[in-house]
Scaffold this motif. Structure first.
Motif, PDB file in Angstrom:
ATOM      1  N   PHE A  51       0.841  -1.263   0.038  1.00 29.26           N
ATOM      2  CA  PHE A  51       0.090  -0.093   0.089  1.00 29.26           C
ATOM      3  C   PHE A  51       0.838   1.151  -0.037  1.00 29.26           C
ATOM      4  O   PHE A  51       0.627   2.076  -0.636  1.00 29.26           O
ATOM      5  CB  PHE A  51      -0.911   0.141   1.182  1.00 29.26           C
ATOM      6  CG  PHE A  51      -2.153   0.986   1.221  1.00 29.26           C
ATOM      7  CD1 PHE A  51      -3.259   0.756   0.484  1.00 29.26           C
ATOM      8  CD2 PHE A  51      -1.835   2.237   1.640  1.00 29.26           C
ATOM      9  CE1 PHE A  51      -4.108   1.733   0.557  1.00 29.26           C
ATOM     10  CE2 PHE A  51      -2.853   3.292   1.744  1.00 29.26           C
ATOM     11  CZ  PHE A  51      -4.135   2.899   1.126  1.00 29.26           C
ATOM     12  N   GLY A  52       1.868   1.224   0.735  1.00 27.25           N
ATOM     13  CA  GLY A  52       2.929   2.306   0.863  1.00 27.25           C
ATOM     14  C   GLY A  52       2.930   3.062   2.114  1.00 27.25           C
ATOM     15  O   GLY A  52       2.138   2.565   3.085  1.00 27.25           O
ATOM     16  N   GLY A  87      -6.017  -7.089   2.763  1.00 26.35           N
ATOM     17  CA  GLY A  87      -5.387  -6.359   3.504  1.00 26.35           C
ATOM     18  C   GLY A  87      -5.413  -4.829   2.702  1.00 26.35           C
ATOM     19  O   GLY A  87      -5.502  -3.687   3.589  1.00 26.35           O
ATOM     20  N   LEU A  88      -5.138  -4.804   1.691  1.00 34.51           N
ATOM     21  CA  LEU A  88      -5.226  -3.438   0.554  1.00 34.51           C
ATOM     22  C   LEU A  88      -6.428  -2.751   0.885  1.00 34.51           C
ATOM     23  O   LEU A  88      -6.533  -1.511   1.012  1.00 34.51           O
ATOM     24  CB  LEU A  88      -4.689  -3.855  -0.698  1.00 34.51           C
ATOM     25  CG  LEU A  88      -3.122  -4.413  -1.102  1.00 34.51           C
ATOM     26  CD1 LEU A  88      -2.938  -4.684  -2.332  1.00 34.51           C
ATOM     27  CD2 LEU A  88      -2.215  -3.263  -0.373  1.00 34.51           C
ATOM     28  N   GLY A  89      -7.678  -3.504   0.607  1.00 31.36           N
ATOM     29  CA  GLY A  89      -8.886  -3.101   0.985  1.00 31.36           C
ATOM     30  C   GLY A  89      -9.043  -2.484   2.198  1.00 31.36           C
ATOM     31  O   GLY A  89      -9.557  -1.071   2.509  1.00 31.36           O
ATOM     32  N   ILE A  90      -8.528  -2.910   3.448  1.00 29.46           N
ATOM     33  CA  ILE A  90      -8.532  -2.509   4.645  1.00 29.46           C
ATOM     34  C   ILE A  90      -7.957  -1.298   4.782  1.00 29.46           C
ATOM     35  O   ILE A  90      -8.363  -0.454   5.487  1.00 29.46           O
ATOM     36  CB  ILE A  90      -8.139  -3.695   5.857  1.00 29.46           C
ATOM     37  CG1 ILE A  90      -9.125  -4.840   5.708  1.00 29.46           C
ATOM     38  CG2 ILE A  90      -8.153  -2.967   7.011  1.00 29.46           C
ATOM     39  CD1 ILE A  90      -8.746  -5.876   6.261  1.00 29.46           C
ATOM     40  N   LEU A  91      -6.731  -1.165   4.272  1.00 28.47           N
ATOM     41  CA  LEU A  91      -5.852   0.050   4.337  1.00 28.47           C
ATOM     42  C   LEU A  91      -6.446   1.164   3.632  1.00 28.47           C
ATOM     43  O   LEU A  91      -6.261   2.212   4.096  1.00 28.47           O
ATOM     44  CB  LEU A  91      -4.410  -0.317   3.805  1.00 28.47           C
ATOM     45  CG  LEU A  91      -3.561  -1.314   4.976  1.00 28.47           C
ATOM     46  CD1 LEU A  91      -2.293  -1.884   4.267  1.00 28.47           C
ATOM     47  CD2 LEU A  91      -3.268  -0.647   6.166  1.00 28.47           C
ATOM     48  N   TYR A 113     -15.960  -3.125   5.676  1.00 32.29           N
ATOM     49  CA  TYR A 113     -15.882  -2.483   4.301  1.00 32.29           C
ATOM     50  C   TYR A 113     -14.675  -2.565   3.285  1.00 32.29           C
ATOM     51  O   TYR A 113     -14.739  -2.624   2.259  1.00 32.29           O
ATOM     52  CB  TYR A 113     -16.036  -0.991   4.740  1.00 32.29           C
ATOM     53  CG  TYR A 113     -17.265  -0.327   4.677  1.00 32.29           C
ATOM     54  CD1 TYR A 113     -18.360  -1.059   5.478  1.00 32.29           C
ATOM     55  CD2 TYR A 113     -17.774   0.704   4.020  1.00 32.29           C
ATOM     56  CE1 TYR A 113     -19.801  -0.658   5.489  1.00 32.29           C
ATOM     57  CE2 TYR A 113     -19.130   1.432   4.108  1.00 32.29           C
ATOM     58  CZ  TYR A 113     -19.816   0.768   4.789  1.00 32.29           C
ATOM     59  OH  TYR A 113     -21.173   1.315   5.100  1.00 32.29           O
ATOM     60  N   GLY A 114     -13.381  -2.700   4.248  1.00 31.74           N
ATOM     61  CA  GLY A 114     -12.460  -3.021   3.384  1.00 31.74           C
ATOM     62  C   GLY A 114     -12.370  -4.255   2.649  1.00 31.74           C
ATOM     63  O   GLY A 114     -11.983  -4.587   1.413  1.00 31.74           O
ATOM     64  N   ARG A 115     -12.830  -5.368   3.192  1.00 34.37           N
ATOM     65  CA  ARG A 115     -13.135  -6.819   2.572  1.00 34.37           C
ATOM     66  C   ARG A 115     -14.204  -6.622   1.407  1.00 34.37           C
ATOM     67  O   ARG A 115     -14.160  -7.260   0.413  1.00 34.37           O
ATOM     68  CB  ARG A 115     -13.522  -7.765   3.403  1.00 34.37           C
ATOM     69  CG  ARG A 115     -12.556  -7.864   4.586  1.00 34.37           C
ATOM     70  CD  ARG A 115     -12.776  -9.187   5.349  1.00 34.37           C
ATOM     71  NE  ARG A 115     -11.452  -9.303   6.159  1.00 34.37           N
ATOM     72  CZ  ARG A 115     -11.245  -9.588   7.610  1.00 34.37           C
ATOM     73  NH1 ARG A 115     -12.427  -9.699   8.215  1.00 34.37           N
ATOM     74  NH2 ARG A 115     -10.228 -10.110   8.143  1.00 34.37           N
TER      75      ARG A 115
END
Length: 284
Positions: A51-52, A87-91, A113-115
């Motif tokens: 993600f960064g 994990g990227l969606g969560i972030l 929501y991230g999922r």
């Protein structure tokens, strides 16, 4: 030439990746709480690196929030135990701007929501599960989870932000994805889809999400309550809760009658509702 181009592209990607790793390391050096939590959950590092550096800052800010279920352990476990895309969606959800105050947003809802944001087949699965048009689910998803809106935060004041994660929506969406809605839940979920679809279409046609005119706040509650002269797409869309009729706001606050307008159980007439709503309220 092809081989040289491939090597050049590979080196460029390595350089970009190295720069991203360095930026994450710099942020961790400035945020000891995140670095400490991450040292206990190294499996969370993959999503953070991908993600960064913004992920570190978002986590650092969230660690400071006092709310139910919010803790460094919760966030690290959520990232460590999720596939990379989730994990990227969560972030992504964690790093967003919301008009709601942070303490009112539950950590579990942000993860849900991230999922949902990371899901790639939820639209087709939900369409099959509850028997509504696919374009309705797709537009509702876009409106709820993927689009920033101009949200009124006071008289003549708006903030560009995402809709804050909502417990009921998160729960119903996840259950619909797994075809696990009970009859009453399915009815509730369809009403939410209808609301989001019509709201989105009306905003596309030029209406604001909600009015920020001072008159909508000129009431004893101080809340944003529409008036016959000042309203938005949110107020005109079918009421999102099944405890009241779909067009209850029209009749109780906007001095308009819905006449014989009805909401089809399979949501097949939403485009008709959009056109009739626009005609009744905008005179076109």
């Amino acid at each position: 030439m092809g081989a040289l181009f491939s090597v050049s592209l590979w080196l460029e990607n390595i350089g970009t990746r190295w720069q991203q790793v360095n930026q994450v390391a710099e942020q961790l050096a400035q945020n000891a709480d995140v670095a400490t939590a991450l040292s206990q959950y190294p499996d969370a590092m993959g999503a953070i690196l991908e993600f960064g550096s913004d992920a570190v800052e978002a986590l650092a800010q969230r660690f400071k929030v006092v709310s139910e279920g919010n803790s460094p352990r919760f966030w690290m476990e959520s990232l460590a135990n999720s596939p990379l895309e989730e994990g990227l969606g969560i972030l992504e959800v964690l790093s967003r701007t919301y008009a709601e105050i942070p303490e009112n947003i539950l950590a579990a809802d942000m993860v849900a929501y991230g999922r949902i944001v990371a899901a790639t087949d939820d639209v087709s699965r939900i369409t099959q599960a509850i028997g509504v048009p696919e374009n309705v689910v797709a537009r509702a998803r876009q409106n709820l989870f993927l689009t920033e809106h101009e949200i009124p935060i006071g008289p003549n004041l708006t903030q560009r932000a995402f809709f804050a994660p909502d417990s009921d929506i998160a729960d119903l969406w996840m259950k619909a994805m797994s075809n696990n809605l009970q009859a009453l839940e399915s009815e509730r979920f369809k009403r939410i889809l209808a609301h989001e679809y019509v709201e989105s279409r009306l905003m596309e046609m030029g209406l604001p999400f909600r009015s920020s005119h001072p008159d909508v706040y000129n009431n004893r509650t101080g809340l944003n309550l529409p008036t016959p002269e000042h309203f938005g797409a949110h107020d005109l869309a079918p009421y999102a809760y099944i405890e009241r009729p779909p067009f209850t706001v029209w009749e109780t606050r906007l001095n308009r009658s819905s006449g014989d307008l009805t909401l089809a159980d399979d949501l097949s007439n939403l485009d008709h509702i959009v056109s009739e709503t626009y005609r009744i309220f905008m005179g076109e």
